[in-house]
Design a protein around this motif. Structure first.
Motif, PDB file in Angstrom:
ATOM      1  N   THR A   1      53.381  38.025  66.005  1.00  0.00           N
ATOM      2  CA  THR A   1      54.149  37.893  67.170  1.00  0.00           C
ATOM      3  C   THR A   1      55.279  36.861  67.051  1.00  0.00           C
ATOM      4  O   THR A   1      56.300  37.284  67.635  1.00  0.00           O
ATOM      5  N   ALA A   2      54.930  35.629  66.795  1.00  0.00           N
ATOM      6  CA  ALA A   2      55.746  34.586  66.615  1.00  0.00           C
ATOM      7  C   ALA A   2      56.968  34.755  65.390  1.00  0.00           C
ATOM      8  O   ALA A   2      58.203  34.489  65.824  1.00  0.00           O
ATOM      9  N   SER A   3      56.807  35.629  64.535  1.00  0.00           N
ATOM     10  CA  SER A   3      57.874  35.751  63.534  1.00  0.00           C
ATOM     11  C   SER A   3      59.034  37.190  64.297  1.00  0.00           C
ATOM     12  O   SER A   3      60.139  36.636  63.949  1.00  0.00           O
ATOM     13  N   ARG A   4      58.291  37.683  64.934  1.00  0.00           N
ATOM     14  CA  ARG A   4      58.994  38.754  65.692  1.00  0.00           C
ATOM     15  C   ARG A   4      60.070  37.966  66.806  1.00  0.00           C
ATOM     16  O   ARG A   4      61.264  38.332  66.982  1.00  0.00           O
ATOM     17  N   LEU A   5      59.699  37.054  67.556  1.00  0.00           N
ATOM     18  CA  LEU A   5      60.315  36.104  68.482  1.00  0.00           C
ATOM     19  C   LEU A   5      61.306  35.375  67.519  1.00  0.00           C
ATOM     20  O   LEU A   5      62.548  35.207  67.998  1.00  0.00           O
ATOM     21  N   LEU A   6      61.146  34.738  66.591  1.00  0.00           N
ATOM     22  CA  LEU A   6      62.006  33.872  65.832  1.00  0.00           C
ATOM     23  C   LEU A   6      62.897  34.937  65.000  1.00  0.00           C
ATOM     24  O   LEU A   6      64.398  34.418  65.035  1.00  0.00           O
ATOM     25  N   GLU A   7      62.693  35.925  64.759  1.00  0.00           N
ATOM     26  CA  GLU A   7      63.725  36.748  64.016  1.00  0.00           C
ATOM     27  C   GLU A   7      65.059  37.236  65.316  1.00  0.00           C
ATOM     28  O   GLU A   7      66.127  37.402  64.734  1.00  0.00           O
ATOM     29  N   GLN A   8      64.562  37.002  66.425  1.00  0.00           N
ATOM     30  CA  GLN A   8      65.520  37.395  67.491  1.00  0.00           C
ATOM     31  C   GLN A   8      65.870  35.927  67.981  1.00  0.00           C
ATOM     32  O   GLN A   8      66.513  35.835  69.212  1.00  0.00           O
ATOM     33  N   ASN A   9      65.897  35.094  67.462  1.00  0.00           N
ATOM     34  CA  ASN A   9      66.236  33.381  67.984  1.00  0.00           C
ATOM     35  C   ASN A   9      65.678  33.204  69.123  1.00  0.00           C
ATOM     36  O   ASN A   9      66.085  32.407  70.046  1.00  0.00           O
ATOM     37  N   ILE A  10      64.416  33.622  69.720  1.00  0.00           N
ATOM     38  CA  ILE A  10      63.590  33.326  70.637  1.00  0.00           C
ATOM     39  C   ILE A  10      62.689  32.204  70.166  1.00  0.00           C
ATOM     40  O   ILE A  10      61.835  32.501  69.367  1.00  0.00           O
ATOM     41  N   THR A  11      62.813  30.913  70.810  1.00  0.00           N
ATOM     42  CA  THR A  11      62.127  29.686  70.242  1.00  0.00           C
ATOM     43  C   THR A  11      61.449  28.960  71.405  1.00  0.00           C
ATOM     44  O   THR A  11      60.543  28.117  71.030  1.00  0.00           O
ATOM     45  N   ASP A  12      61.483  29.492  72.497  1.00  0.00           N
ATOM     46  CA  ASP A  12      60.902  28.840  73.732  1.00  0.00           C
ATOM     47  C   ASP A  12      59.123  29.513  73.662  1.00  0.00           C
ATOM     48  O   ASP A  12      59.007  30.324  74.387  1.00  0.00           O
ATOM     49  N   PHE A  13      58.375  28.921  72.934  1.00  0.00           N
ATOM     50  CA  PHE A  13      57.099  29.485  72.790  1.00  0.00           C
ATOM     51  C   PHE A  13      56.313  28.437  72.159  1.00  0.00           C
ATOM     52  O   PHE A  13      56.628  27.668  71.318  1.00  0.00           O
ATOM     53  N   ILE A  14      54.876  28.475  72.373  1.00  0.00           N
ATOM     54  CA  ILE A  14      53.855  27.715  71.890  1.00  0.00           C
ATOM     55  C   ILE A  14      52.671  28.781  71.430  1.00  0.00           C
ATOM     56  O   ILE A  14      52.454  29.602  72.048  1.00  0.00           O
ATOM     57  N   ILE A  15      52.113  28.057  70.306  1.00  0.00           N
ATOM     58  CA  ILE A  15      50.880  28.973  70.152  1.00  0.00           C
ATOM     59  C   ILE A  15      49.632  27.788  70.454  1.00  0.00           C
ATOM     60  O   ILE A  15      49.323  26.676  69.712  1.00  0.00           O
ATOM     61  N   LEU A  16      48.517  28.335  71.127  1.00  0.00           N
ATOM     62  CA  LEU A  16      47.279  27.678  71.350  1.00  0.00           C
ATOM     63  C   LEU A  16      46.321  28.217  70.480  1.00  0.00           C
ATOM     64  O   LEU A  16      45.762  29.240  70.572  1.00  0.00           O
ATOM     65  N   GLU A  17      45.806  27.373  69.339  1.00  0.00           N
ATOM     66  CA  GLU A  17      44.764  27.850  68.494  1.00  0.00           C
ATOM     67  C   GLU A  17      43.203  26.822  68.656  1.00  0.00           C
ATOM     68  O   GLU A  17      43.534  25.611  68.563  1.00  0.00           O
ATOM     69  N   ALA A  18      42.193  27.696  69.044  1.00  0.00           N
ATOM     70  CA  ALA A  18      41.117  27.020  69.140  1.00  0.00           C
ATOM     71  C   ALA A  18      40.599  26.462  67.996  1.00  0.00           C
ATOM     72  O   ALA A  18      39.624  25.281  68.181  1.00  0.00           O
ATOM     73  N   GLU A  19      40.816  26.770  66.717  1.00  0.00           N
ATOM     74  CA  GLU A  19      40.040  26.109  65.533  1.00  0.00           C
ATOM     75  C   GLU A  19      40.990  25.062  65.152  1.00  0.00           C
ATOM     76  O   GLU A  19      41.944  24.764  65.682  1.00  0.00           O
ATOM     77  N   ASN A  20      40.382  24.188  64.206  1.00  0.00           N
ATOM     78  CA  ASN A  20      41.525  23.264  63.709  1.00  0.00           C
ATOM     79  C   ASN A  20      42.404  23.427  62.337  1.00  0.00           C
ATOM     80  O   ASN A  20      42.625  22.818  61.693  1.00  0.00           O
ATOM     81  N   ARG A  21      42.456  24.768  62.213  1.00  0.00           N
ATOM     82  CA  ARG A  21      43.396  25.458  61.328  1.00  0.00           C
ATOM     83  C   ARG A  21      44.163  26.541  61.771  1.00  0.00           C
ATOM     84  O   ARG A  21      43.593  27.318  62.772  1.00  0.00           O
ATOM     85  N   ILE A  22      45.136  27.301  61.168  1.00  0.00           N
ATOM     86  CA  ILE A  22      45.639  28.594  61.330  1.00  0.00           C
ATOM     87  C   ILE A  22      44.954  29.543  60.619  1.00  0.00           C
ATOM     88  O   ILE A  22      44.227  29.285  59.501  1.00  0.00           O
ATOM     89  N   GLY A  23      45.064  30.814  61.005  1.00  0.00           N
ATOM     90  CA  GLY A  23      44.661  31.876  60.017  1.00  0.00           C
ATOM     91  C   GLY A  23      43.765  33.020  60.762  1.00  0.00           C
ATOM     92  O   GLY A  23      43.573  33.967  60.276  1.00  0.00           O
ATOM     93  N   GLY A  24      42.850  32.152  61.549  1.00  0.00           N
ATOM     94  CA  GLY A  24      41.956  33.272  62.628  1.00  0.00           C
ATOM     95  C   GLY A  24      40.954  33.810  61.380  1.00  0.00           C
ATOM     96  O   GLY A  24      40.195  32.847  60.623  1.00  0.00           O
ATOM     97  N   ARG A  25      40.895  35.040  61.311  1.00  0.00           N
ATOM     98  CA  ARG A  25      39.810  35.788  60.583  1.00  0.00           C
ATOM     99  C   ARG A  25      40.185  35.764  58.968  1.00  0.00           C
ATOM    100  O   ARG A  25      39.426  36.307  58.123  1.00  0.00           O
ATOM    101  N   ILE A  26      41.677  35.016  58.667  1.00  0.00           N
ATOM    102  CA  ILE A  26      42.051  34.881  57.503  1.00  0.00           C
ATOM    103  C   ILE A  26      41.473  33.373  57.052  1.00  0.00           C
ATOM    104  O   ILE A  26      42.077  32.478  57.951  1.00  0.00           O
ATOM    105  N   HIS A  27      40.731  32.985  56.088  1.00  0.00           N
ATOM    106  CA  HIS A  27      40.386  31.755  55.766  1.00  0.00           C
ATOM    107  C   HIS A  27      40.421  31.103  54.539  1.00  0.00           C
ATOM    108  O   HIS A  27      39.362  31.684  53.807  1.00  0.00           O
TER     109      HIS A  27
END
Length: 486
Positions: free
Chosen positions: A34-60
């Motif tokens: 989702t973030a990559s799609r926004l960035l491709e269109q120069n939309i940068t006013d976003f944040i990501i809240l992640e519950a874990e202490n790493r990124i990736g989700g079910r990719i680890h």
């Protein structure tokens, strides 16, 4: 004036309130897509809240021995019609040896007809051509197995015995593919679409985490998007409150965020366990129906690192347990869950060598005991696995104890509650159609604008349970946001 001052004091004491045009909840494959799609269109006013202490989700992916290994998603499943393959085709490799499995039964290697391969092919035939309304994959598979394999060997007591014991391994393989605890709960009919091509493409030591860098255009070179300042780790979301023209997100640590739009990407398991507590107001009855009737259980992976490679040319092993083995397990492995006629370790049957990592093996564990087995210690898991390897391979190999033992805990982790989604018999019996689409439908604010969006593998109508399904759902919601914000 005084009221504003007290509000500022309250915010400072009980959590920092901040605003962004878009809040993405979850930094897994769908959130990053989702973030990559926004960035491709120069939309940068976003944040990501992640519950874990790493990124990736079910990719680890994490580094061990000579390369990265995956505690979560591992394979790219298919080539044509697979977004992950399209993105990563230059970096994933074919592993034809994945289909070469040495089967051990009663301490010896089985020769002759490859029933394991026949059983695997039977699953694909059942899942691809299943005109069976309201029947489970277990019902249909058993019926086909009885009329093909068992009928073929009805006059051969030795092969009949082996085929009956092998059935548990085949059931475990089906459960691993479906992400379920019980194959009588998985619908034989499914809207899942299998991408053509190799189903076990490997990252060859790079780790599935590489797909996240590819999405952000930072692989093979770090020349893409730097979003480190947009990702906030350890942010478990407690409440998503829909306002007239905005959304307010409250985290477990007391921090509060407001935005025009929220993209919710956590797993179906989180939704099943917490949707009533998280969303205010509650989600629609149709969306709740989809959440409650889609399936989401889990499988477990075991990573072993050995001081040296004690195996020979064989790279993949399947262990078949008989009734006497189970009685021995009750005596020799007293810890962990068991029943009168079953033991948790008898569901552990497959080990394979990690791609491009010669001292590491990866085991897959599925079945009805997963949740309780996840709670065992690494020492207990290590003892049980060493026992398994010695029992089945001790005659042919000088098995050594593993130096490192790591097992996944997807089901018991409150930020996931399992691995990936599947369609249930219950879903079919209740005639709930388009459950994945219903799950993906946005929630509108009082002004009629789409305020809360949903992404994640379970929201993909035909590639649920896969990383490419998660990525596709993230692209879908990213495009939806672009259309609203541009």
């Amino acid at each position: 004036m005084m009221s504003k001052m007290w509000f500022c004091v309250f915010v400072c004491l009980f959590g920092c309130a901040s605003a962004a045009k878009v809040i993405i909840i979850g930094a897994g494959a769908s959130g990053i897509a989702t973030a990559s799609r926004l960035l491709e269109q120069n939309i940068t006013d976003f944040i990501i809240l992640e519950a874990e202490n790493r990124i990736g989700g079910r990719i680890h992916s994490f580094y061990l021995s000579d390369g990265f290994v995956d505690l979560g998603a591992q394979f790219v499943h298919g080539e044509r019609g697979n977004i992950a393959y399209t993105l990563a085709k230059d970096y994933v490799v074919h592993n034809p040896e994945m289909n070469e499995v040495a089967v051990y039964f009663e301490g010896t290697k089985k020769t002759g007809e490859n029933l394991q391969s026949i059983g695997k092919q039977l699953y694909y035939e059942v899942s691809e051509h299943a005109p069976y309304e309201n029947l489970s994959i277990g019902d249909v598979y058993l019926s086909r197995y009885n009329t093909t394999v068992l009928t073929k060997y009805k006059d051969d007591p030795e092969m009949t015995s082996y085929a009956n014991f092998l059935l548990k391994n085949l059931e475990a393989a089906v459960l691993a593919l479906e992400g379920a605890f019980d194959w009588f709960k998985v619908s034989a009919q499914s809207s899942f679409h299998e991408a053509d091509g190799d189903q076990t493409l490997s990252w060859n030591g790079l780790g599935y985490k590489t797909i996240l860098d590819i999405l952000l255009k930072n692989f093979p070179n770090q020349t893409g998007y730097n979003i480190n300042d947009k990702i906030f780790l350890g942010k478990s979301v407690n409440k998503i409150a829909l306002k007239e023209t905005s959304v307010e997100v409250t985290c477990k640590d007391g921090s509060v965020y407001t935005s025009d739009h929220v993209v919710f990407t956590p797993s179906l398991g989180v939704l099943k366990n917490r949707h009533k507590d998280i969303f205010q107001p509650e989600l629609s009855p149709e969306k709740v129906n989809a959440i409650e009737n889609l399936g989401f259980d889990g499988i477990m992976k075991i990573i072993l690192e050995f001081p040296q490679a004690w195996w020979k040319k064989e790279r993949n092993f399947l262990f078949v347990w008989n009734d006497k083995d189970i009685e021995d397990l009750k005596r020799d492995i007293p810890f962990g869950p068991k029943t009168d006629d079953d033991h948790w370790l008898s569901w552990f049957g497959y080990f394979g060598i990690a791609p491009n990592n010669p001292h590491v093996m990866i085991g897959w564990y599925s079945g009805p005991f997963v949740e309780e087995v996840e709670k065992l210690s690494e020492d207990q898991i290590g003892k049980a696995v060493f026992y398994t390897l010695q029992k089945h391979l001790g005659r042919d190999y000088n098995v050594t104890k593993p130096r490192t033992v790591i097992h996944s805990k997807w089901r018991t982790n409150p930020n996931f509650r399992g691995t990936y989604s599947y369609e249930t018999v219950q879903l079919r019996m209740k005639n709930i159609t388009s459950a994945h689409e219903k799950l993906s439908e946005p929630v509108e604010g009082g002004d009629g604008k789409q305020r809360i969006l949903f992404a994640g593998e379970a929201t993909h109508p035909s590639r649920f349970s896969t990383v490419d399904g998660a990525i596709g759902s993230g692209f879908r919601e990213g495009d939806r946001l672009v259309n609203m914000l541009k």
